[in-house]
Design a protein around this motif. Structure first.
Motif, short mmCIF file in Angstrom:
data_model
loop_
_atom_site.label_atom_id
_atom_site.label_comp_id
_atom_site.label_asym_id
_atom_site.label_seq_id
_atom_site.Cartn_x
_atom_site.Cartn_y
_atom_site.Cartn_z
N TYR A 1 0.86 -1.19 0.00
CA TYR A 1 0.00 0.00 0.00
C TYR A 1 0.89 1.24 0.00
O TYR A 1 1.68 1.43 0.93
N GLU A 2 0.76 2.04 -1.03
CA GLU A 2 1.70 3.15 -1.18
C GLU A 2 1.02 4.43 -1.67
O GLU A 2 0.04 4.38 -2.42
N ILE A 3 1.60 5.54 -1.26
CA ILE A 3 1.28 6.85 -1.83
C ILE A 3 2.51 7.24 -2.65
O ILE A 3 3.62 7.23 -2.12
N ALA A 4 2.31 7.55 -3.93
CA ALA A 4 3.44 7.76 -4.83
C ALA A 4 3.44 9.18 -5.38
O ALA A 4 2.40 9.70 -5.76
N VAL B 1 -1.88 5.65 4.12
CA VAL B 1 -1.30 4.30 4.00
C VAL B 1 -1.98 3.33 4.97
O VAL B 1 -2.34 2.21 4.61
N LYS B 2 -2.22 3.81 6.19
CA LYS B 2 -2.91 2.96 7.18
C LYS B 2 -4.31 2.58 6.71
O LYS B 2 -4.77 1.46 6.92
N VAL C 1 -3.89 -8.17 -2.07
CA VAL C 1 -4.28 -6.82 -2.49
C VAL C 1 -3.06 -5.90 -2.52
O VAL C 1 -2.23 -5.94 -1.60
N ALA C 2 -2.95 -5.10 -3.56
CA ALA C 2 -1.94 -4.04 -3.61
C ALA C 2 -2.59 -2.79 -4.17
O ALA C 2 -3.35 -2.86 -5.14
N ILE D 1 -5.23 -0.46 -8.42
CA ILE D 1 -5.62 -1.48 -7.43
C ILE D 1 -5.49 -2.84 -8.10
O ILE D 1 -6.10 -3.08 -9.15
N ALA D 2 -4.71 -3.71 -7.52
CA ALA D 2 -4.60 -5.08 -8.04
C ALA D 2 -5.08 -6.04 -6.96
O ALA D 2 -4.69 -5.92 -5.79
#
Lengths: 77, 154
Positions: free
Chosen positions: B3-6, B56-57, B75-76, B93-94
């Motif tokens: 789980y990321e913020i890019a 992210v949380k 999940v990612a 979202i995958a």
């Protein structure tokens, strides 16, 4: 002391990203009223509140050192 | 990190690769992109902003909810922040699951939940102005201070 964070339109209105206030012992509802007054925020009622990165209800009481964030309705995705 | 913020453009394949598992019979990918026209109004570009650690949380929480509801799911999710132009990818979202129906359902669930609980905001820039979305219409209010159960399950 407590760090208070503003995002999106609240940050624009407050003119600050974050401020330091002494809010220990106050409820979230108290804090909203205080902060709305100091920074002239009209739409704080429609914002959610997070304490230490978790959503908090209006009844929750702030502790020393808690980080408070006002979360306007989100629009990600 | 699932789980990321890019801040940079999202590598879609890299997100998909995170959910590859031998038990999976399906991977669904949702790619959210920046639309030019909304109700006839032309968007020039968007600015996305996140309360990153909490975002992210909350993405992690969505992943946990999915794993509770759909057995064997992986999940990612990566959400972009910063300035995005029309057609840019805002979110990927995958979801992988043993069977395809679950992968579709769980992926849909993820994007709907993002729009409810993840602290990310977009500012629309039009030819004649700009506005943070999600607030001005005041269609969503939280009188108790946080989302009600009903708000979260709509």
């Amino acid at each position: 002391m407590n760090k208070v964070l503003f995002f999106a339109h609240l940050r624009d209105e407050a003119g600050e990203e974050s401020v330091q206030l002494d809010l220990a012992g106050k409820t979230v509802a108290d804090v909203k009223a205080i902060v709305a007054e100091i920074y002239g925020l009209q739409k704080l009622d429609s914002a959610m509140t997070a304490i230490n990165e978790e959503f908090a209800s209006n009844e929750e009481v702030i502790k020393e050192g808690d980080v408070i964030a006002f979360i306007p309705p989100v629009s990600g995705g | 990190m699932m789980y990321e913020i890019a801040k940079d453009p999202i590598d879609i394949q890299a997100v998909i690769d995170k959910v590859v598992q031998r038990e999976a019979g399906a991977i669904t990918t949702f790619i959210g992109t920046v639309r030019e026209l909304t109700k006839g109004k032309k968007t020039l570009y968007l600015i996305y902003e996140a309360y990153e650690p909490m975002a992210v949380k909350k993405l992690e929480q969505i992943g946990t909810e999915i794993k509770e509801r759909w057995e064997g799911a992986e999940v990612a999710i990566t959400h972009r922040v910063g300035k995005l132009d029309i057609t840019d990818v805002a979110v990927v979202i995958a979801v992988s699951t043993p069977h395809r129906a679950d992968a579709y359902e769980a992926n849909r669930y993820a994007i709907e939940r993002i729009k409810e609980i993840v602290p990310i905001w977009k500012k629309e820039h039009w030819e004649d102005g700009q506005e943070w979305i999600g607030n001005q219409l005041e269609t969503v209010a939280y009188p108790s201070g946080k989302p009600e159960e009903g708000d979260l399950n709509e």
